[in-house]
Design an enzyme around this catalytic site. Structure first.
Site, PDB file in Angstrom:
ATOM      1  N   ARG A   7       4.272  -3.728  -8.321  1.00  0.00           N
ATOM      2  CA  ARG A   7       5.272  -3.575  -7.268  1.00  0.00           C
ATOM      3  C   ARG A   7       6.404  -2.801  -7.926  1.00  0.00           C
ATOM      4  O   ARG A   7       7.091  -3.326  -8.796  1.00  0.00           O
ATOM      5  CB  ARG A   7       5.718  -4.953  -6.776  1.00  0.00           C
ATOM      6  CG  ARG A   7       6.520  -4.904  -5.487  1.00  0.00           C
ATOM      7  CD  ARG A   7       6.604  -6.298  -4.853  1.00  0.00           C
ATOM      8  NE  ARG A   7       7.644  -6.341  -3.856  1.00  0.00           N
ATOM      9  CZ  ARG A   7       7.422  -6.535  -2.555  1.00  0.00           C
ATOM     10  NH1 ARG A   7       6.203  -6.691  -2.097  1.00  0.00           N
ATOM     11  NH2 ARG A   7       8.424  -6.573  -1.710  1.00  0.00           N
ATOM     12  N   HIS A  34       2.824   1.227   1.181  1.00  0.00           N
ATOM     13  CA  HIS A  34       2.791  -0.236   1.161  1.00  0.00           C
ATOM     14  C   HIS A  34       1.454  -0.696   1.757  1.00  0.00           C
ATOM     15  O   HIS A  34       1.395  -1.301   2.820  1.00  0.00           O
ATOM     16  CB  HIS A  34       3.983  -0.785   1.967  1.00  0.00           C
ATOM     17  CG  HIS A  34       4.353  -2.186   1.612  1.00  0.00           C
ATOM     18  ND1 HIS A  34       3.709  -2.918   0.639  1.00  0.00           N
ATOM     19  CD2 HIS A  34       5.317  -3.006   2.105  1.00  0.00           C
ATOM     20  CE1 HIS A  34       4.265  -4.117   0.549  1.00  0.00           C
ATOM     21  NE2 HIS A  34       5.235  -4.208   1.430  1.00  0.00           N
ATOM     22  N   GLN A  37       0.702  -4.356   2.891  1.00  0.00           N
ATOM     23  CA  GLN A  37       1.394  -4.685   4.142  1.00  0.00           C
ATOM     24  C   GLN A  37       0.558  -4.187   5.322  1.00  0.00           C
ATOM     25  O   GLN A  37       0.389  -4.883   6.325  1.00  0.00           O
ATOM     26  CB  GLN A  37       2.784  -4.042   4.169  1.00  0.00           C
ATOM     27  CG  GLN A  37       3.559  -4.335   5.439  1.00  0.00           C
ATOM     28  CD  GLN A  37       3.929  -5.809   5.575  1.00  0.00           C
ATOM     29  OE1 GLN A  37       4.448  -6.404   4.631  1.00  0.00           O
ATOM     30  NE2 GLN A  37       3.661  -6.411   6.721  1.00  0.00           N
ATOM     31  N   ASP A 126      10.784  -1.357  11.044  1.00  0.00           N
ATOM     32  CA  ASP A 126      11.180  -1.802   9.700  1.00  0.00           C
ATOM     33  C   ASP A 126      12.652  -1.430   9.568  1.00  0.00           C
ATOM     34  O   ASP A 126      13.200  -0.733  10.428  1.00  0.00           O
ATOM     35  CB  ASP A 126      10.306  -1.067   8.654  1.00  0.00           C
ATOM     36  CG  ASP A 126      10.540  -1.544   7.231  1.00  0.00           C
ATOM     37  OD1 ASP A 126      11.225  -2.576   7.029  1.00  0.00           O
ATOM     38  OD2 ASP A 126      10.037  -0.874   6.298  1.00  0.00           O
ATOM     39  N   CYS A 166       7.752  -6.017   8.996  1.00  0.00           N
ATOM     40  CA  CYS A 166       7.317  -6.470   7.666  1.00  0.00           C
ATOM     41  C   CYS A 166       8.359  -7.343   6.987  1.00  0.00           C
ATOM     42  O   CYS A 166       8.039  -8.010   6.001  1.00  0.00           O
ATOM     43  CB  CYS A 166       6.964  -5.277   6.789  1.00  0.00           C
ATOM     44  SG  CYS A 166       8.381  -4.238   6.406  1.00  0.00           S
ATOM     45  N   ARG A 194       0.061 -11.811   4.852  1.00  0.00           N
ATOM     46  CA  ARG A 194       0.162 -11.077   3.582  1.00  0.00           C
ATOM     47  C   ARG A 194      -0.689 -11.788   2.524  1.00  0.00           C
ATOM     48  O   ARG A 194      -1.332 -11.150   1.697  1.00  0.00           O
ATOM     49  CB  ARG A 194       1.621 -11.000   3.119  1.00  0.00           C
ATOM     50  CG  ARG A 194       2.522 -10.157   4.005  1.00  0.00           C
ATOM     51  CD  ARG A 194       2.447  -8.673   3.690  1.00  0.00           C
ATOM     52  NE  ARG A 194       3.233  -8.321   2.524  1.00  0.00           N
ATOM     53  CZ  ARG A 194       2.741  -7.860   1.376  1.00  0.00           C
ATOM     54  NH1 ARG A 194       1.450  -7.682   1.227  1.00  0.00           N
ATOM     55  NH2 ARG A 194       3.537  -7.549   0.369  1.00  0.00           N
TER      56      ARG A 194
HETATM   57  N1  NVA Z   1      10.684  -0.154   3.847  1.00  0.00           N
HETATM   58  C1  NVA Z   1      11.103  -1.310   3.088  1.00  0.00           C
HETATM   59  C2  NVA Z   1       9.937  -2.246   2.947  1.00  0.00           C
HETATM   60  C3  NVA Z   1      10.202  -3.521   2.276  1.00  0.00           C
HETATM   61  C4  NVA Z   1       8.990  -4.447   2.246  1.00  0.00           C
HETATM   62  C5  NVA Z   1      11.633  -0.843   1.770  1.00  0.00           C
HETATM   63  O1  NVA Z   1      11.009  -0.017   1.115  1.00  0.00           O
HETATM   64  O2  NVA Z   1      12.707  -1.290   1.374  1.00  0.00           O
END
Ligand code: NVA
Length: 210
Positions: A7, A34, A37, A126, A166, A194
């Protein structure tokens, strides 16, 4: 079996790992993608809608890491995706063409959310400001005015439309509290999925059950 689950911030880090590792690398979040997700999102939509081929999805908001992976996954499963974002924040036309070529589904971009959500089975969004974009927050709040997912917007979609996020969600910004915490919200199931989606992917990568 060993797997490295990474991550990270910069997507290039995952690519460097993948290029030099002797064990599988799983991207658990980067600024470009992602994928886990997206797997959880597919599972959640599958539970609500049944067979996903032919179903439609609107993404209302920034074309970010989550939007990109979701679109890829949906097209592979034969779903139709409509992206809605202010000009300059949506997918570039080459990117749309790349997604479109991934499978039997399709992708489109329309600026206005009212048009994007018409008759769709699922509305996703998001945060408007993702990782690494914190300094753009004010400009983004301005640019995305009118892109909040509200009950009025949900009412333009297919009856029984589900709302997906998400998380973390910013109530009153990209989604109203009424929608986020309302009966159409699938966000908690998504979070729960998840776990199952990730376990399924890891089992697949190490060859369990195959
Ligand atoms: N688009 C968000 C997703 C977090 C799970 C980010 O990158 O901050």
């Amino acid at each position: 079996h060993s797997i490295i689950c990474a991550r990270v911030f910069k997507h290039a880090v995952v690519e460097r790992l993948a290029a030099s590792s002797t064990v599988p690398i799983v991207n658990m979040l980067s600024d470009r993608a992602h994928p886990l997700q997206a797997l959880a999102d597919l599972l959640t939509m599958r539970q609500r809608l049944g067979v996903l081929a032919g179903r439609s999805v609107a993404w209302v908001g920034d074309y970010n890491n989550v939007a990109r992976s979701l679109g890829e996954a949906c097209v592979m499963l034969g779903m139709h995706v409509r992206y809605s974002a202010p000009q300059g924040y949506g997918p570039a036309s080459e990117e749309l063409a790349r997604l479109d070529a991934l499978g039997a589904g399709s992708v489109d971009y329309v600026e206005r959310p009212e048009i994007a959500v018409k008759d769709v089975d699922a509305i996703h969004t998001d945060t408007w400001t993702s990782m690494g974009q914190e300094s753009e927050r004010q400009a983004r709040l301005e640019a995305f005015k009118g892109f909040t997912v509200t009950s009025e917007l949900m009412a333009l979609a297919a009856p029984g439309v589900g709302f997906y996020h998400c998380m973390p969600a910013y109530r009153g910004v990209e989604v109203s509290a009424e929608v986020m915490d309302g009966p159409g919200s699938c966000a908690i199931a998504q979070g729960h999925n998840r776990l199952h989606a990730s376990r399924g992917l890891l089992a697949h990568v190490v060859g369990v059950g195959s």
